[in-house]
Design a protein around this motif. Structure first.
Motif, PDB file in Angstrom:
ATOM      1  N   ASP A 134       9.473  -3.156  -6.789  1.00 18.56           N
ATOM      2  CA  ASP A 134      10.034  -2.609  -7.980  1.00 18.56           C
ATOM      3  C   ASP A 134      10.464  -3.388  -9.164  1.00 18.56           C
ATOM      4  OD1 ASP A 134      12.168  -3.725  -6.454  1.00 18.56           O
ATOM      5  OD2 ASP A 134      13.359  -2.027  -6.055  1.00 18.56           O
ATOM      6  N   VAL A 142       9.213   8.425  -6.860  1.00 19.15           N
ATOM      7  CA  VAL A 142       9.355   7.123  -6.079  1.00 19.15           C
ATOM      8  C   VAL A 142      10.047   7.551  -4.500  1.00 19.15           C
ATOM      9  CG1 VAL A 142      10.968   4.756  -5.776  1.00 19.15           C
ATOM     10  CG2 VAL A 142       9.781   5.290  -7.961  1.00 19.15           C
ATOM     11  N   HIS A 148       8.468  -2.653   0.572  1.00 18.36           N
ATOM     12  CA  HIS A 148       7.976  -3.313  -0.699  1.00 18.36           C
ATOM     13  C   HIS A 148       6.328  -3.632  -0.408  1.00 18.36           C
ATOM     14  CE1 HIS A 148      11.416  -3.760  -3.083  1.00 18.36           C
ATOM     15  NE2 HIS A 148      11.916  -3.430  -1.940  1.00 18.36           N
ATOM     16  N   SER A 208      14.049   1.923  -8.166  1.00 18.64           N
ATOM     17  CA  SER A 208      14.409   1.175  -6.994  1.00 18.64           C
ATOM     18  C   SER A 208      13.999   1.565  -5.550  1.00 18.64           C
ATOM     19  CB  SER A 208      15.953   0.764  -7.007  1.00 18.64           C
ATOM     20  OG  SER A 208      16.332   0.355  -8.276  1.00 18.64           O
ATOM     21  N   LEU A 209      13.613   0.528  -5.099  1.00 11.57           N
ATOM     22  CA  LEU A 209      13.149   0.916  -3.393  1.00 11.57           C
ATOM     23  C   LEU A 209      14.360   0.403  -2.562  1.00 11.57           C
ATOM     24  CD1 LEU A 209       9.565  -0.442  -3.398  1.00 11.57           C
ATOM     25  CD2 LEU A 209      10.163   2.009  -3.338  1.00 11.57           C
ATOM     26  N   ARG A 268       4.841  -1.681 -11.563  1.00  8.88           N
ATOM     27  CA  ARG A 268       6.103  -1.711 -10.638  1.00  8.88           C
ATOM     28  C   ARG A 268       6.463  -0.236 -10.290  1.00  8.88           C
ATOM     29  NH1 ARG A 268      11.198  -3.153 -14.804  1.00  8.88           N
ATOM     30  NH2 ARG A 268      10.815  -1.282 -16.204  1.00  8.88           N
ATOM     31  N   THR A 269       7.223   0.112  -9.426  1.00  6.99           N
ATOM     32  CA  THR A 269       7.489   1.250  -9.131  1.00  6.99           C
ATOM     33  C   THR A 269       8.501   1.901 -10.072  1.00  6.99           C
ATOM     34  OG1 THR A 269       9.461   0.740  -7.667  1.00  6.99           O
ATOM     35  CG2 THR A 269       7.089   1.116  -6.542  1.00  6.99           C
TER      36      THR A 269
END
Length: 287
Positions: free
Chosen positions: A241, A5, A194, A186-187, A182-183
């Protein structure tokens, strides 16, 4: 190197080399062409960097003009087409080794209230917690992962329907597919990250719906496949995410081209993004 990520976020963090000119990194890969989702995501970052923060992107339309070369940087030139009271339009050209490989037009809209509200309901499918990770499922079946799998590692992808591995299992299969995604971490909170991360992911599985009736999605391939164009409409804010359901279907395949449509829902059932893509499918036996 960081996590997959972290590497995705770094890939989307373009270098600004002039007022409207940006440079994006292209990972070194032992593959024929640069991943189309990467180019689309980077081009959208370039467009978004020239727009005031209060106007989120509401649509993009793009053409893949030539295959990109892995490992060679891509320069993105942004043309500021329009700055209106409600809408902002940007045109982006991706250039690699002196040749145009990608063209994108993106539109940004100042949020406003409307008087019409409706959407298709989210399909009733198993939740992501009840499904295996695609990488785990494929890895356990094949023993080793295909080389292009590095492009999917930033995302946790889970197929709604069981994966099929033989032609015999394809009898009666319709041209549709669905995944939760989802990634894998976390982004940052920046909404543009996003949107661009999901633009990257939207090119990974959409054409599965075209292939579903004729060849196993993860087995031996009979077709050389390439994205021709890509369009997205962003209806509501979302986080890439958090789990998103990506429902995909193909209404026609003809003349070596297949058209696919995708609808992306959040966990609450809201339709947040619509996607269309046409792909080229050439039988490997025709080479």
């Amino acid at each position: 190197m960081g996590t997959p990520v972290d590497q995705l976020v770094d890939l989307l963090d373009l270098e600004q080399i002039e007022l409207n000119i940006f440079r994006g990194r292209s990972p070194e890969e032992a593959l024929q062409r640069t991943f189309g989702g990467q180019v689309a995501g980077q081009a959208l970052v370039a467009a978004g960097r020239t727009v005031d923060g209060g106007r989120p992107v509401h649509s993009l339309h793009a053409y893949f003009l030539r295959p990109g070369v892995p490992g060679v940087p891509i320069v993105y030139q942004v043309d500021r087409i329009r700055d209106g009271r409600s809408f902002t339009t940007r045109r982006v050209l991706g250039i690699q080794q002196g040749r145009s490989i990608f063209a994108l037009t993106a539109d940004f809209h100042l949020p406003e209230q409307g008087g019409i509200e409706h959407q298709d309901p989210m399909p009733d499918v198993p939740g992501p917690e009840d499904l295996p990770s695609a990488l785990e499922e494929v890895g356990s079946k094949l023993g080793e992962l295909p080389p292009f799998i590095s492009r999917r590692q930033p995302f946790d992808i889970r197929y709604v329907d069981r994966l099929r591995w033989t032609k015999e299992e394809l009898v009666g299969v319709e041209p549709r597919s669905g995944v939760w995604l989802r990634t894998n971490g976390s982004l940052p909170d920046d909404p543009l990250i996003h949107v661009c991360a999901l633009t990257y992911a939207s090119d990974m599985t959409l054409l599965d719906s075209v292939r579903a009736p004729v060849e196993p999605l993860w087995g031996e391939r009979n077709f050389d496949m390439a994205s021709l164009d890509h369009a997205m409409w962003f209806h509501r804010p979302f986080r890439a995410d958090d789990w998103l359901l990506y429902q995909q279907e193909s209404h026609i395949a003809h003349a070596a081209r297949g058209l696919a449509r995708g609808q992306i829902y959040d966990r609450s059932g809201q339709l947040v993004v619509s996607v269309m893509q046409e792909g080229l499918f050439r039988p490997l036996s025709a080479r």
